[in-house]
Design a protein around this motif. Structure first.
Motif, mmCIF file in Angstrom:
data_model
loop_
_atom_site.group_PDB
_atom_site.id
_atom_site.type_symbol
_atom_site.label_atom_id
_atom_site.label_comp_id
_atom_site.label_asym_id
_atom_site.label_seq_id
_atom_site.Cartn_x
_atom_site.Cartn_y
_atom_site.Cartn_z
ATOM 1 N N ARG A 12 1.568 8.148 5.109
ATOM 2 C CA ARG A 12 2.937 7.658 5.250
ATOM 3 C C ARG A 12 3.773 8.157 4.069
ATOM 4 N NH1 ARG A 12 4.587 1.296 5.702
ATOM 5 N NH2 ARG A 12 6.780 1.609 5.303
ATOM 6 N N THR A 30 -2.350 1.030 8.567
ATOM 7 C CA THR A 30 -3.057 0.903 7.300
ATOM 8 C C THR A 30 -4.543 0.986 7.579
ATOM 9 O OG1 THR A 30 -1.331 -0.581 6.473
ATOM 10 C CG2 THR A 30 -3.408 -0.568 5.276
ATOM 11 N N GLN A 41 -1.863 3.838 3.341
ATOM 12 C CA GLN A 41 -0.765 3.683 4.292
ATOM 13 C C GLN A 41 -0.644 4.960 5.121
ATOM 14 O OE1 GLN A 41 0.816 0.674 4.453
ATOM 15 N NE2 GLN A 41 -0.684 0.149 2.897
ATOM 16 N N HIS A 91 2.662 -2.307 14.212
ATOM 17 C CA HIS A 91 1.755 -1.907 13.147
ATOM 18 C C HIS A 91 0.315 -2.005 13.644
ATOM 19 C CE1 HIS A 91 -0.505 -2.265 9.347
ATOM 20 N NE2 HIS A 91 0.485 -1.567 8.835
#
Length: 99
Positions: A12, A30, A41, A91
């Motif tokens: 990320r 994650t 990340q 997520h």
């Protein structure tokens, strides 16, 4: 033994905003336990992530590939956060099978 499902992720970018990533077709993710207690990340492609969750299911062990880090491992889909009624992904958390 090769795992049946796999997904490719990338690191990320520093300072990236989760909503901006989602608008761009990326889902924040994650991976925990990458190197002991270290977490990393990541971002994954939204369509690939949707297919993975649909086909493999929550709690499944998948092959997680991170070419940016030259790293591939088995990882359990630990948690999936999604909008309560739209179902759109927010997520994904993975738990690395090995460091």
């Amino acid at each position: 033994m090769a795992l049946k499902f796999s997904i490719e992720a990338s690191k990320r970018p520093e300072g990236s905003k989760p909503n901006a990533l989602r608008r761009g077709g990326q889902i924040p993710a994650t991976v925990y336990g990458h190197n002991g207690t270290e977490s990393v990340q990541l971002v994954v492609n939204q369509k690939e992530a949707e297919f993975l969750i649909r086909d493999a299911g929550r709690g499944a062990t998948v092959e997680l590939k991170v070419p940016d880090m030259n790293w591939t491992t088995g990882a359990k889909i630990q948690e999936v956060q999604a909008h309560p009624w739209k179902g759109s992904l927010y997520h994904i958390s993975f738990l690395s099978a090995k460091g």
